[in-house]
Design a protein around this motif. Structure first.
Motif, short mmCIF file in Angstrom:
data_model
loop_
_atom_site.label_atom_id
_atom_site.label_comp_id
_atom_site.label_asym_id
_atom_site.label_seq_id
_atom_site.Cartn_x
_atom_site.Cartn_y
_atom_site.Cartn_z
N ALA A 1 31.44 10.04 5.00
CA ALA A 1 31.36 8.58 5.01
C ALA A 1 30.69 8.06 3.74
N VAL A 2 29.65 8.73 3.28
CA VAL A 2 28.98 8.34 2.04
C VAL A 2 29.97 8.43 0.88
N ALA A 3 30.74 9.51 0.84
CA ALA A 3 31.74 9.67 -0.23
C ALA A 3 32.79 8.55 -0.16
N GLU A 4 33.18 8.17 1.05
CA GLU A 4 34.17 7.08 1.20
C GLU A 4 33.59 5.75 0.72
N VAL A 5 32.34 5.48 1.09
CA VAL A 5 31.69 4.24 0.62
C VAL A 5 31.58 4.26 -0.90
N HIS A 6 31.15 5.40 -1.45
CA HIS A 6 30.97 5.52 -2.90
C HIS A 6 32.28 5.23 -3.62
N ALA A 7 33.37 5.84 -3.16
CA ALA A 7 34.66 5.66 -3.82
C ALA A 7 35.14 4.21 -3.71
N ALA A 8 35.11 3.65 -2.52
CA ALA A 8 35.61 2.28 -2.32
C ALA A 8 34.79 1.27 -3.11
N SER A 9 33.48 1.40 -3.06
CA SER A 9 32.62 0.45 -3.76
C SER A 9 32.71 0.61 -5.27
N ALA A 10 32.74 1.85 -5.74
CA ALA A 10 32.85 2.08 -7.19
C ALA A 10 34.18 1.54 -7.72
N GLN A 11 35.26 1.72 -6.97
CA GLN A 11 36.55 1.19 -7.41
C GLN A 11 36.50 -0.33 -7.55
N PHE B 1 25.03 3.05 1.32
CA PHE B 1 24.02 4.09 1.16
C PHE B 1 23.21 3.83 -0.11
N VAL B 2 22.05 4.47 -0.14
CA VAL B 2 21.21 4.45 -1.33
C VAL B 2 20.71 5.87 -1.57
N GLY B 3 20.71 6.29 -2.83
CA GLY B 3 20.13 7.56 -3.23
C GLY B 3 18.95 7.26 -4.14
N PHE B 4 17.81 7.87 -3.86
CA PHE B 4 16.60 7.57 -4.63
C PHE B 4 15.72 8.81 -4.71
N ASP B 5 14.92 8.88 -5.76
CA ASP B 5 14.01 9.99 -5.96
C ASP B 5 13.15 9.68 -7.18
N ARG B 6 12.49 10.69 -7.68
CA ARG B 6 11.73 10.53 -8.92
C ARG B 6 12.71 10.22 -10.05
N GLU C 1 13.31 6.30 -9.10
CA GLU C 1 14.58 5.78 -9.59
C GLU C 1 15.55 5.59 -8.43
N ILE C 2 16.25 4.48 -8.46
CA ILE C 2 17.39 4.31 -7.57
C ILE C 2 18.55 4.99 -8.29
N TRP C 3 19.01 6.11 -7.75
CA TRP C 3 20.07 6.88 -8.40
C TRP C 3 21.41 6.21 -8.14
N SER C 4 21.57 5.63 -6.97
CA SER C 4 22.82 4.94 -6.63
C SER C 4 22.58 4.06 -5.41
N LEU C 5 23.29 2.94 -5.36
CA LEU C 5 23.22 2.02 -4.22
C LEU C 5 24.60 1.37 -4.11
N TYR C 6 25.28 1.68 -3.02
CA TYR C 6 26.65 1.18 -2.83
C TYR C 6 26.84 0.69 -1.41
N VAL C 7 27.58 -0.40 -1.28
CA VAL C 7 27.98 -0.96 0.01
C VAL C 7 29.48 -1.23 -0.08
N LYS C 8 30.21 -0.94 0.99
CA LYS C 8 31.65 -1.23 0.99
C LYS C 8 31.88 -2.69 0.60
N PRO C 9 32.84 -2.97 -0.25
CA PRO C 9 33.06 -4.34 -0.74
C PRO C 9 33.21 -5.39 0.36
N GLU C 10 33.83 -5.05 1.46
CA GLU C 10 34.00 -6.05 2.54
C GLU C 10 32.68 -6.41 3.21
N HIS C 11 31.60 -5.70 2.87
CA HIS C 11 30.29 -5.99 3.44
C HIS C 11 29.30 -6.49 2.39
N TRP C 12 29.80 -6.80 1.18
CA TRP C 12 28.93 -7.34 0.15
C TRP C 12 28.41 -8.71 0.59
N ASP C 13 27.26 -9.07 0.08
CA ASP C 13 26.65 -10.39 0.30
C ASP C 13 26.26 -10.63 1.75
#
Length: 171
Positions: free
Chosen positions: A16-26, A73-78, A90-102
């Motif tokens: 599911a994280v991979a699906e969110v990442h792909a859809a949001s990044a696109q 999802f959000v990925g974070f670490d040092r 550092e926030i390494w990545s933060l993505y939300v499916k586009p239909e859930h933005w805002d």
């Protein structure tokens, strides 16, 4: 919107994280990356990476569920940046499916990451954002991040070079 939950990711969430990442990044990189590279951003190219990240907590990953479905999802670490103090997260990545933005889900994920970084002893947090990603920069600035103008760098994403800038704020 009160029917969402932010929680640490489990291995079951990797797909599911991979699906969110792909859809949001696109959606986020439309107009920044060429169409063929956008099409190459698929869940299949990301699932193993997120499975490993979740398993080894590098980075730590939290997901937001809405109606039982992982929609962000959000990925974070040092910080991964050289020569930064151990108190820099550092926030390494933060993505939300586009239909859930805002809808406040990104803010909820940011809050979870901030709390996690604070627990790790971080006092400062950074995030790298492409200069042409106006939506992401606006989100970060609304969350209190400030641009560090002298940090601009060029990163290769596939065959395209993207200018990025680091933003920073206190945890």
């Amino acid at each position: 919107m009160s029917d969402f939950e932010v929680r640490p990711a489990t291995l079951r969430d990797a797909k599911a994280v991979a699906e969110v990442h792909a859809a949001s990044a696109q959606a986020a990189y439309a107009g920044i990356l060429p169409d063929d590279q956008l099409r190459a951003l698929t869940p299949a190219t990301r699932e193993a990476k997120w499975r490993e990240a979740i398993e080894y907590a590098e980075p730590q990953v939290h997901v937001v569920e809405l109606g039982g479905e992982v929609v962000g999802f959000v990925g974070f670490d040092r910080s991964r940046d050289p020569k930064t103090p151990s108190t820099t997260g550092e926030i390494w990545s933060l993505y939300v499916k586009p239909e859930h933005w805002d809808k406040g889900l990104g803010v909820a994920l940011w809050d979870a990451a901030r709390e996690g970084l604070e627990e790790e002893g971080c006092t400062v947090v950074t995030i790298w954002v492409p200069l042409r990603n106006d939506r992401a920069i606006r989100f970060c600035e609304l969350a209190g991040f400030k641009r560090e103008m002298k940090t601009a760098k060029t990163t290769a994403i596939g065959t395209v070079k993207i200018e990025e800038i680091r933003l920073k704020r206190n945890v």
